[in-house]
Scaffold this motif. Structure first.
Motif, PDB file in Angstrom:
ATOM      1  N   VAL A  92       0.843  -1.196   0.000  1.00 24.60           N
ATOM      2  CA  VAL A  92       0.000   0.000   0.000  1.00 24.60           C
ATOM      3  C   VAL A  92       0.878   1.246   0.000  1.00 24.60           C
ATOM      4  N   ASN A  93       0.536   2.226  -0.836  1.00 25.47           N
ATOM      5  CA  ASN A  93       1.170   3.534  -0.758  1.00 25.47           C
ATOM      6  C   ASN A  93       0.472   4.301   0.364  1.00 25.47           C
ATOM      7  N   VAL A  94       1.012   4.217   1.566  1.00 26.12           N
ATOM      8  CA  VAL A  94       0.324   4.796   2.718  1.00 26.12           C
ATOM      9  C   VAL A  94       0.273   6.322   2.636  1.00 26.12           C
ATOM     10  N   ASN A  95       1.234   6.938   1.942  1.00 22.19           N
ATOM     11  CA  ASN A  95       1.213   8.395   1.800  1.00 22.19           C
ATOM     12  C   ASN A  95      -0.065   8.852   1.110  1.00 22.19           C
ATOM     13  N   SER A  96      -0.454   8.147   0.046  1.00 24.53           N
ATOM     14  CA  SER A  96      -1.651   8.516  -0.698  1.00 24.53           C
ATOM     15  C   SER A  96      -2.917   8.308   0.132  1.00 24.53           C
ATOM     16  N   SER A  98      -1.171  14.586   7.251  1.00 26.08           N
ATOM     17  CA  SER A  98      -0.944  13.366   6.457  1.00 26.08           C
ATOM     18  C   SER A  98       0.549  13.096   6.330  1.00 26.08           C
ATOM     19  N   THR A  99       1.356  14.171   6.190  1.00 30.82           N
ATOM     20  CA  THR A  99       2.804  13.998   6.125  1.00 30.82           C
ATOM     21  C   THR A  99       3.357  13.459   7.437  1.00 30.82           C
ATOM     22  N   SER A 100       2.878  13.985   8.566  1.00 33.31           N
ATOM     23  CA  SER A 100       3.354  13.517   9.879  1.00 33.31           C
ATOM     24  C   SER A 100       2.972  12.062  10.124  1.00 33.31           C
ATOM     25  N   SER A 101       1.737  11.673   9.785  1.00 28.29           N
ATOM     26  CA  SER A 101       1.327  10.288  10.002  1.00 28.29           C
ATOM     27  C   SER A 101       2.076   9.337   9.071  1.00 28.29           C
ATOM     28  N   THR A 102       2.410   9.814   7.860  1.00 27.98           N
ATOM     29  CA  THR A 102       3.214   8.994   6.952  1.00 27.98           C
ATOM     30  C   THR A 102       4.590   8.724   7.547  1.00 27.98           C
ATOM     31  N   TRP A 103       5.242   9.766   8.083  1.00 29.68           N
ATOM     32  CA  TRP A 103       6.572   9.572   8.670  1.00 29.68           C
ATOM     33  C   TRP A 103       6.500   8.768   9.973  1.00 29.68           C
ATOM     34  N   ALA A 104       5.381   8.826  10.669  1.00 31.50           N
ATOM     35  CA  ALA A 104       5.220   7.982  11.857  1.00 31.50           C
ATOM     36  C   ALA A 104       5.232   6.509  11.453  1.00 31.50           C
ATOM     37  N   ARG A 143       9.520  15.638  16.110  1.00 32.10           N
ATOM     38  CA  ARG A 143      10.893  16.141  16.264  1.00 32.10           C
ATOM     39  C   ARG A 143      11.729  15.794  15.040  1.00 32.10           C
ATOM     40  N   LEU A 144      11.751  14.528  14.694  1.00 28.44           N
ATOM     41  CA  LEU A 144      12.655  14.058  13.645  1.00 28.44           C
ATOM     42  C   LEU A 144      12.132  14.356  12.240  1.00 28.44           C
ATOM     43  N   HIS A 145      10.810  14.478  12.119  1.00 24.16           N
ATOM     44  CA  HIS A 145      10.207  14.711  10.795  1.00 24.16           C
ATOM     45  C   HIS A 145       9.198  15.857  10.846  1.00 24.16           C
ATOM     46  N   PRO A 146       9.622  17.067  11.192  1.00 22.23           N
ATOM     47  CA  PRO A 146       8.675  18.187  11.146  1.00 22.23           C
ATOM     48  C   PRO A 146       8.241  18.421   9.695  1.00 22.23           C
ATOM     49  N   PRO A 147       6.955  18.662   9.457  1.00 19.43           N
ATOM     50  CA  PRO A 147       6.501  18.831   8.068  1.00 19.43           C
ATOM     51  C   PRO A 147       7.233  19.944   7.329  1.00 19.43           C
ATOM     52  N   ARG A 159       8.142  15.359   2.214  1.00 20.28           N
ATOM     53  CA  ARG A 159       7.393  14.127   1.984  1.00 20.28           C
ATOM     54  C   ARG A 159       8.289  13.062   1.370  1.00 20.28           C
ATOM     55  N   PRO A 160       7.916  11.780   1.533  1.00 25.50           N
ATOM     56  CA  PRO A 160       8.780  10.703   1.032  1.00 25.50           C
ATOM     57  C   PRO A 160       8.623  10.473  -0.465  1.00 25.50           C
TER      58      PRO A 160
END
Length: 546
Positions: A176-180, A334-340, A386-390, A523-524
């Motif tokens: 799954v492309n979770v970002n989308s 959505s960007t933060s949850s993707t990096w989580a 912290r590690l992945h601020p949008p 974003r990834p």
């Protein structure tokens, strides 16, 4: 045939144009060559036209600022277009000074104009007294009680995505492309929670509605930070008359937001007045702010009888909040949850530890208080932000000459020690959010690791970071700190709570293939498939307790 003498009007026009050009050219020379920042250390400049901008735009994983700070110290300069200097500072006191004086250090004019073109007159695009006025009206809609009333929307929509993924993994696993999918989820959430508008993005059989299409077109072609266009249009306003595809897209999106936004606002006003009439209320009070979407709460607050007429927002200002809600409440979360999910896939032990805590809750539909009572979930969310601020960095510009105080002195190119930085009107300042969050001096040698346990006993040094939440700059700080940070945090917790309880996540591609692309959100993307845009392919497997 003799030469004709120019008329006085034409002569005056030419003189005015010459004087304007000379004034702008002097301003350019003053900023570039007479700047007090010239003595600061910094990297070499590879281009007289682009400065260091192409170098920054090309960086992966936003590591270039980390390298610069390691090599040149906490205070340095680089050069943007046409050699204009920019101050970069990792000094917390300097950052606090800039963020706490937003009128002295506003967003650059070209950026302000670009955001106004995108969003209209919303909270993100206005400044000064206008910003304070909008914020006073908006504040009640983002209080803890209001977020508590919206939590069920976060959970219910997350359950929709859970069921969609459960259907995809009936045979065992699915790629799954979770970002989308997370982007669709957060679009649905902000549509309903923001202004009672159902985008229906998670429905695989649904067709995109008009507002959704306008929003996606609006942000599909965001210019790169190395694009000269916005700068040239600022310096030469006549260039704005040139018709471009991007300009046509902005016009279409703006007209769509205006038309649908006007209807939404009028519908809400009518519903509020009808309710007041049915309840025989003499007027609308701030006590009537419970249990509605953000737009309704905003309109109620704006119509409240205790708000002076001079402090009320215009219809244009209210409508301008709709694209603002979409931008601030959709792509960032959505960007933060993707990096989580990226981090949990990279650190499976953290994923399992989090899942065990989440499964200790008996309900599938937790309240805000139940989500807030889970310490490891809180640590995972905080470490993700912290590690992945949008947003990796902010740009501000000095509206006047100023002196920026420092926590620590620095040595300039000539060996002279300074305990403050003099800055001239027009000089730009970079607030390096991601570099601050990765500073080994602040966070320790494991600063680049995803380690939620660090929040059990955070390092004392981070208390100097001037953020509004969690000793981080993710939601900025000062008078322009993110008004919706509570909304974002509880939404992110609800998404992780629902999905991590139901699925195990692992990478579908080698981790080295996944890079960060910042334009403007981080974003990834895949090195092996750059043509496919932003994506994070993961393998999903339904979780079954042993």
């Amino acid at each position: 045939m003799g030469l004709t003498t120019p008329s006085p009007e034409i002569g005056a026009l030419l003189l005015t144009a010459f004087l304007y050009g000379a004034w702008r050219f002097y301003g350019f020379l003053r900023v570039v060559f007479l700047t007090p920042l010239g003595a600061l250390p910094g990297p070499p400049t590879p281009s007289l036209v682009y400065g260091n901008m192409k170098e920054i735009a090309a960086m992966d994983d936003t590591l270039l600022p980390d390298t610069w700070f390691t090599r040149y110290g906490k205070n340095l300069i680089d050069r943007e277009f046409f050699m204009r200097p920019r101050l970069w500072s990792l000094d917390p006191r300097a950052i606090h000074h800039v963020l706490s004086h937003p009128n002295d250090f506003p967003r650059p004019e070209e950026a302000q104009r670009g955001i106004r073109d995108l969003l209209g007159r919303g909270l993100l695009s206005v400044w000064g007294e206008e910003h304070r006025k909008q914020r006073r009206i908006l504040n009640p809609a983002f209080g803890p009680a209001q977020i508590r009333d919206l939590t069920h929307i976060f959970v219910e929509k997350s359950i929709e995505l859970r069921e969609y993924w459960a259907n995809a993994t009936r045979s065992g696993t699915a790629r799954v492309n979770v970002n989308s999918d997370l982007s669709k989820l957060t679009l649905d959430i902000i549509g309903i929670a923001g202004f009672g508008y159902d985008f229906n993005a998670l429905n695989p059989e649904g067709t995109p509605n008009e507002l959704s299409m306008a929003f996606r077109k609006l942000f599909m072609g965001t210019p790169s930070i190395s694009s000269l266009g916005p700068v040239l249009r600022l310096w030469f306003p006549i260039l704005k008359r040139i018709r471009t595809e991007r300009g046509a897209t902005l016009e279409y999106a703006s007209q769509t937001f205006q038309r649908i936004g006007t209807q939404l606002v009028e519908d809400r006003k009518a519903a509020i007045l009808k309710e007041a009439s049915e309840k025989h209320l003499q007027g609308i009070g701030r006590k009537d702010l419970q249990g509605r979407d953000l737009l309704t709460l905003l309109i109620r607050a704006n119509m409240a009888q205790d708000v002076p007429e001079s402090q009320r927002l215009s219809n244009e200002d209210v409508i301008g909040q709709i694209p603002t809600f979409l931008l601030a409440g959709h792509e960032t979360t959505s960007t933060s949850s993707t990096w989580a999910l990226y981090s949990l896939s990279k650190y499976p032990k953290v994923q399992q530890k989090l899942r065990e805590e989440l499964l200790s809750v008996s309900s599938d539909t937790p309240t805000m208080e139940e989500l807030s009572a889970l310490p490891y979930l809180d640590a995972v969310v905080t470490e993700t932000l912290r590690l992945h601020p949008p947003i990796a960095m902010l740009t501000r510009v000095a509206a006047q000459d100023d002196v920026i105080p420092l926590n620590e002195p620095f040595t300039d190119r000539h060996g002279k020690l300074h305990s403050e930085i003099r800055i001239a009107k027009g000089n730009k300042i970079i607030v390096p959010i991601m570099a601050m969050h990765r500073s080994r001096e602040l966070w320790g040698e494991d600063a680049m690791e995803f380690k939620p346990e660090r929040w059990q006993q955070p390092p004392e040094a981070i208390s100097a970071i001037p953020g509004v939440w969690g000793h981080l700059l993710t939601f900025i700080g000062g008078p322009r700190a993110c008004i919706g940070y509570r909304f974002s945090i509880i939404e992110l917790k609800a998404i992780l709570f629902t999905l991590v309880r139901a699925f195990e996540f692992e990478f579908a591609v080698p981790v080295d293939d996944i890079i960060i692309k910042t334009a403007p959100l981080g974003r990834p993307s895949l090195l092996s498939e750059p043509e496919k845009g932003y994506q994070l392919p993961l393998i999903l497997k339904p979780y079954k307790a042993a």
